[in-house]
Motif scaffolding. Structure first.
Motif, short mmCIF file in Angstrom:
data_model
loop_
_atom_site.label_atom_id
_atom_site.label_comp_id
_atom_site.label_asym_id
_atom_site.label_seq_id
_atom_site.Cartn_x
_atom_site.Cartn_y
_atom_site.Cartn_z
N TRP A 1 42.26 33.33 28.62
CA TRP A 1 41.91 32.55 29.83
C TRP A 1 40.72 31.63 29.59
O TRP A 1 40.60 30.61 30.25
CB TRP A 1 41.71 33.44 31.06
CG TRP A 1 40.91 34.68 30.94
CD1 TRP A 1 39.57 34.82 31.08
CD2 TRP A 1 41.42 36.01 30.71
NE1 TRP A 1 39.21 36.13 30.95
CE2 TRP A 1 40.32 36.89 30.74
CE3 TRP A 1 42.70 36.54 30.50
CZ2 TRP A 1 40.45 38.27 30.54
CZ3 TRP A 1 42.83 37.91 30.31
CH2 TRP A 1 41.72 38.76 30.33
N TYR B 1 45.84 31.99 37.44
CA TYR B 1 44.46 31.62 37.18
C TYR B 1 43.95 30.61 38.21
O TYR B 1 44.67 29.69 38.62
CB TYR B 1 44.32 30.98 35.80
CG TYR B 1 44.65 31.89 34.63
CD1 TYR B 1 44.75 33.27 34.79
CD2 TYR B 1 44.87 31.35 33.36
CE1 TYR B 1 45.06 34.09 33.72
CE2 TYR B 1 45.17 32.17 32.28
CZ TYR B 1 45.27 33.54 32.46
OH TYR B 1 45.58 34.34 31.40
N HIS C 1 41.26 35.68 38.14
CA HIS C 1 42.64 36.14 38.25
C HIS C 1 42.93 36.29 39.74
O HIS C 1 42.41 37.20 40.39
CB HIS C 1 42.84 37.47 37.52
CG HIS C 1 42.85 37.33 36.03
ND1 HIS C 1 41.70 37.12 35.30
CD2 HIS C 1 43.88 37.35 35.14
CE1 HIS C 1 42.01 37.02 34.02
NE2 HIS C 1 43.32 37.16 33.89
#
Length: 269
Positions: free
Chosen positions: A50, A107, A81
């Motif tokens: 991420w 995301y 998240h």
């Protein structure tokens, strides 16, 4: 809050990143139990997924928090998240949406105040592992619950939902509230969002009030025929999606929609 078009994200993701995310997801799905999954999620190689996602985003999507629209006044912007990966505070029986840990559609770019729990003398908030649903009986618990996942109705605002940003409103002091004529469900959705994202924290409330004062100043110039073109240019800039606190600028400018210049800027009929 800012609406984010998924297409603008998907087109900037490289195949190398997609392969990395898919590999990480496959390993997570294959893990034998919750303990093994948590070990995988704590790895630096996992968090890099991420983090690399954030690096790939165009600068236009990183200039401000997607939830509160603040820039430097609310510090750094980690990747949130949206559906928490480790646990769900709103359902103590839930082990988190771990199977979505490497899914980019889960995301959101969030500043520290929106993403992490903070408590002050007057306010408290921060998303952490919050994920309330309007229909909690439909909550998904496993990767096999795709139908339930598709039917979940988050009971707070989502930057990927094009209808949500218009529900958020602000009073003359910069404090967040819900849009006039909002339904009971929409009101609750906004109230939850104010608490979850700490949208009523003093610093950002004052920043919105400064936006209101600047809008009023530019509107007075238009009314007084004082360098009208410059005033229109400034207001057009303030309501652009990439500008800090643009939603507040839109709300405050709408109160002057009797002016043709304002109608033109906001594309009102």
């Amino acid at each position: 809050m800012r609406w984010i078009c998924k297409d603008n994200i998907e087109e900037c993701l490289t195949q190398a990143w997609r392969d990395l995310a898919e590999q990480a997801k496959a390993e997570l799905i294959a893990a034998p139990d919750e303990a093994a999954r948590k070990v995988i999620l704590r790895r630096a190689t996992s968090t890099n997924v991420w983090r690399d996602f954030y690096d790939l985003l165009p600068e236009s999507l990183k200039r401000k928090c997607w939830y509160c629209e603040a820039e430097e006044i609310r510090s750094d912007m980690p990747v949130d998240h949206f559906r928490p990966k480790n646990k769900v505070e709103d359902d103590k029986q839930h082990g988190g949406y771990w199977w979505l840990a490497f899914d980019w559609t889960n995301y959101r770019c969030a500043c520290t105040f929106c993403n992490s729990r903070r408590v002050f003398d007057e306010t408290e908030g921060g998303k952490a592992c919050r994920f309330p649903l309007e229909n909690p009986d439909e909550r998904a618990f496993t990767p096999a619950d795709q139908i339930k996942l598709d039917n979940e109705r988050p009971y707070f605002l989502d930057p990927f939902n094009p209808d949500d940003e218009k529900l958020l409103w602000f009073d003359p002091d910069g404090k967040p509230t819900y849009r006039p004529l909002a339904t009971a469900e929409q009101q609750t959705k906004v109230k939850n969002s104010i608490e979850i994202f700490h949208l009523d924290q003093t610093k950002i409330v004052r920043a919105r009030n400064k936006v209101r004062l600047e809008v009023e100043r530019q509107v007075r110039k238009i009314k007084n025929n004082d360098d009208v073109q410059a005033a229109k240019n400034q207001l057009r800039r303030m309501v652009q999606n990439t500008e800090m606190l643009s939603r507040a600028a839109i709300v405050y400018l709408r109160s002057h929609r009797e002016l043709q210049e304002v109608k033109d800027i906001l594309d009102l009929d």
